[in-house]
Design a protein around this motif. Sequence first.
Motif, PDB file in Angstrom:
ATOM      1  N   PRO A 244       0.814  -1.216   0.000  1.00 37.02           N
ATOM      2  CA  PRO A 244       0.000   0.000   0.000  1.00 37.02           C
ATOM      3  C   PRO A 244       0.850   1.270   0.000  1.00 37.02           C
ATOM      4  N   PHE A 245       0.257   2.349  -0.480  1.00 40.35           N
ATOM      5  CA  PHE A 245       0.984   3.626  -0.532  1.00 40.35           C
ATOM      6  C   PHE A 245       0.068   4.748  -0.059  1.00 40.35           C
ATOM      7  N   VAL A 246       0.697   5.822   0.411  1.00 41.98           N
ATOM      8  CA  VAL A 246      -0.080   6.963   0.892  1.00 41.98           C
ATOM      9  C   VAL A 246       0.564   8.263   0.397  1.00 41.98           C
ATOM     10  N   PRO A 247      -0.236   9.113  -0.284  1.00 42.65           N
ATOM     11  CA  PRO A 247       0.326  10.406  -0.682  1.00 42.65           C
ATOM     12  C   PRO A 247       0.481  11.332   0.523  1.00 42.65           C
ATOM     13  N   TYR A 248       1.487  12.184   0.447  1.00 35.57           N
ATOM     14  CA  TYR A 248       1.801  13.071   1.567  1.00 35.57           C
ATOM     15  C   TYR A 248       2.192  14.430   0.977  1.00 35.57           C
ATOM     16  N   ALA A 249       1.611  15.507   1.518  1.00 35.42           N
ATOM     17  CA  ALA A 249       1.947  16.846   0.993  1.00 35.42           C
ATOM     18  C   ALA A 249       2.587  17.655   2.116  1.00 35.42           C
ATOM     19  N   GLY A 250       1.792  18.491   2.826  1.00 36.30           N
ATOM     20  CA  GLY A 250       2.373  19.293   3.908  1.00 36.30           C
ATOM     21  C   GLY A 250       2.431  18.552   5.243  1.00 36.30           C
ATOM     22  N   GLY A 251       1.619  17.513   5.391  1.00 39.28           N
ATOM     23  CA  GLY A 251       1.560  16.767   6.658  1.00 39.28           C
ATOM     24  C   GLY A 251       0.831  17.505   7.765  1.00 39.28           C
ATOM     25  N   SER A 252      -0.031  18.477   7.391  1.00 39.09           N
ATOM     26  CA  SER A 252      -0.718  19.278   8.421  1.00 39.09           C
ATOM     27  C   SER A 252      -2.144  18.806   8.683  1.00 39.09           C
ATOM     28  N   GLY A 253      -2.555  17.684   8.088  1.00 37.03           N
ATOM     29  CA  GLY A 253      -3.908  17.180   8.320  1.00 37.03           C
ATOM     30  C   GLY A 253      -4.154  16.898   9.803  1.00 37.03           C
ATOM     31  N   VAL A 254      -5.426  16.878  10.209  1.00 36.49           N
ATOM     32  CA  VAL A 254      -5.732  16.714  11.639  1.00 36.49           C
ATOM     33  C   VAL A 254      -6.604  15.481  11.902  1.00 36.49           C
ATOM     34  N   ILE A 255      -6.566  14.520  10.958  1.00 32.59           N
ATOM     35  CA  ILE A 255      -7.473  13.374  11.060  1.00 32.59           C
ATOM     36  C   ILE A 255      -6.742  12.041  10.878  1.00 32.59           C
TER      37      ILE A 255
ATOM     38  N   GLU B  58       1.856  25.629   6.640  1.00 29.23           N
ATOM     39  CA  GLU B  58       2.273  24.212   6.616  1.00 29.23           C
ATOM     40  C   GLU B  58       1.714  23.404   5.447  1.00 29.23           C
ATOM     41  N   ALA B  59       0.589  23.827   4.872  1.00 24.74           N
ATOM     42  CA  ALA B  59      -0.107  22.963   3.909  1.00 24.74           C
ATOM     43  C   ALA B  59       0.400  23.172   2.478  1.00 24.74           C
ATOM     44  N   ALA B  60       0.242  22.119   1.651  1.00 24.24           N
ATOM     45  CA  ALA B  60       0.619  22.201   0.236  1.00 24.24           C
ATOM     46  C   ALA B  60      -0.617  21.920  -0.627  1.00 24.24           C
ATOM     47  N   VAL B  61      -0.520  22.321  -1.898  1.00 23.46           N
ATOM     48  CA  VAL B  61      -1.700  22.294  -2.772  1.00 23.46           C
ATOM     49  C   VAL B  61      -2.361  20.910  -2.849  1.00 23.46           C
ATOM     50  N   GLY B  62      -1.561  19.855  -3.019  1.00 21.53           N
ATOM     51  CA  GLY B  62      -2.140  18.510  -3.162  1.00 21.53           C
ATOM     52  C   GLY B  62      -2.972  18.110  -1.946  1.00 21.53           C
ATOM     53  N   GLY B  63      -2.452  18.405  -0.764  1.00 23.41           N
ATOM     54  CA  GLY B  63      -3.166  18.054   0.472  1.00 23.41           C
ATOM     55  C   GLY B  63      -4.430  18.882   0.638  1.00 23.41           C
ATOM     56  N   LEU B  64      -4.344  20.145   0.275  1.00 23.56           N
ATOM     57  CA  LEU B  64      -5.519  21.025   0.403  1.00 23.56           C
ATOM     58  C   LEU B  64      -6.667  20.510  -0.460  1.00 23.56           C
ATOM     59  N   ILE B  65      -6.319  20.100  -1.681  1.00 24.73           N
ATOM     60  CA  ILE B  65      -7.368  19.613  -2.590  1.00 24.73           C
ATOM     61  C   ILE B  65      -7.877  18.247  -2.112  1.00 24.73           C
ATOM     62  N   ALA B  66      -6.951  17.393  -1.686  1.00 29.06           N
ATOM     63  CA  ALA B  66      -7.342  16.035  -1.283  1.00 29.06           C
ATOM     64  C   ALA B  66      -8.197  16.024  -0.020  1.00 29.06           C
ATOM     65  N   THR B  67      -8.116  17.081   0.793  1.00 24.48           N
ATOM     66  CA  THR B  67      -8.963  17.120   1.999  1.00 24.48           C
ATOM     67  C   THR B  67     -10.163  18.054   1.822  1.00 24.48           C
ATOM     68  N   MET B  68     -10.280  18.669   0.655  1.00 22.17           N
ATOM     69  CA  MET B  68     -11.348  19.655   0.383  1.00 22.17           C
ATOM     70  C   MET B  68     -11.345  20.751   1.449  1.00 22.17           C
TER      71      MET B  68
END
Length: 466
Positions: A79-90, A150-160
């Motif tokens: 399995p793989f997991v994308p990672y952008a800024g790492g600032s998610g809270v979930i 802290e956040a990057a574009v990919g993570g922002l879009i992926a978390t809406m």
Amino acid sequence: MGGEHLSKEKLVEAVEREFPGRVSKDETTLKLYSRDYWPLALLRETRGEALPRPLLVVWPESAEEVSKLVKLCNEYRVPFVPYAGGSGVIGGTMCEGCVVIDVKRMNRILRFSEEDALVVVESGVMLKKLEEYLNSKGFTLRHIPQSFPEAAVGGLIATMSTGQFSTKYGGIEELVMDLEVVAPDGGIVPLRRNIVPRAATGPELKRLFIGSEGQLGIITKAVLKVFPLPEHQWKNAYAFPDFESGLRAVREMMLTGAVPAVARLYDKDDSAARFHDARDTLILVFEENSKEILNAKVSEARRIVAKHGGKEVGAAPVDKWLETRFDVISELKKLVVPLNLWFDTIETAATWSALPKVYRAFKDRVKRVKGVYAVLAHASHFYTTGACIYFTLTYEADEQTYWRMWEEAMRTLLETGATISHHHGVGLLRAKWVAEELGAGLQYLKKVKRCLDPQGLANPGKWMGD
Ligand SMILES: Cc1cc2nc3c(=O)[nH]c(=O)nc-3n(C[C@H](O)[C@H](O)[C@H](O)COP(=O)(O)OP(=O)(O)OC[C@H]3O[C@@H](n4cnc5c(N)ncnc54)[C@H](O)[C@@H]3O)c2cc1C
């Protein structure tokens, strides 16, 4: 089990061969990537408890390289997991034994068009860097979440995600014009041939990936709308007789077109904590490029505020908010740790008719959970149809209290007509309650996932399950 182990070893060898100097499996790196900013993970880390360790971290530099990596994961069934800024809270990036695909080296701003008011970027570009670039051109994305640095574009879009100026400019879903994505089988879904403001050529594929939390593919490029930097701004704050009258005032602004860029309605408890003023307080920021439009909107907003009993308190609370709006976690920790408490935030949304009930029931029911210390609330991110309410919670720093609090919170939201998440997303944290919110719809999403990701390798165990 032995086979699985062997296949992981072979994958590591293949990845190290294909990505020399851009792979890490040293302890310090794996520890760093073993959590995001999920408060429960932070609590566990503080207590020295084990967190899920990824297998290795890789930094690809193009969509083609992401594709190669994903194909290797498929070949060896890892399995793989994308990672952008790492600032998610979930806990969205937390994944035991996964290959972490960190997109941060894909950080180029590929094209900016002043005339078309759009920018094309790679998904690893940090939001702050993008905003600074746009500002230097006289433009802005106006997407400013509290995690702005802290956040990057990919993570922002992926978390809406959504930002502090969303009431005027919308959440990230309003800003995304198109996406390039590497699908979970390694195929590249390209940008459309022509970038256009709207097209009636079938459902828009981009919507599938906005909010998909890395479970349907890896976003590698985005085309985003931008706006000229606003030249004129006006700010003020008002105290209301109660939270509900403040909500009614903002509803009327939204429906008459006097739409503020920022509206934040703090309840008495939240207002006391932030502004040392225990009144329901609304802070407003209007911004426009035309002085005439700004004046017209402000005068209409003032009339509406007065009609609903709002009393002017001056701009000091707005200035305080502007100064402190990014200091969230460090400030909370300073307050709660000495008291042996911990913190979390729960954001929801509901329509106008449901909001008062959601607000009262949440405060009342969650406050009564054993071990919960305080429940503060503010409404932000307003729409013509309703708003988001953001609860800040402090509680005794133990895991049992944590889950009791979340269980009661989620039950209350589902029962009072709200969503379980307005913008933080599901991740590991809310996976348990998603089926109740989506009903049979979730089965159809799972069918889409199985179709795109037959081996179930893309960020397993999150909102859609495995
Ligand atoms: C102090 C603080 C304040 C915050 N304030 C806000 C706020 O105001 N508004 C808001 O919406 N959120 C907020 N958040 C939450 C968080 O910042 C957002 O969810 C943000 O969008 C995450 O972006 P990131 O780049 O850090 O993503 P990450 O944490 O790296 O990843 C988040 C999720 O997206 C997936 N992902 C990452 N990159 C990709 C990609 N390229 N393709 C596909 N999937 C990918 C990951 O697998 C993970 O599931 C806050 C967080 C903190 C710590």
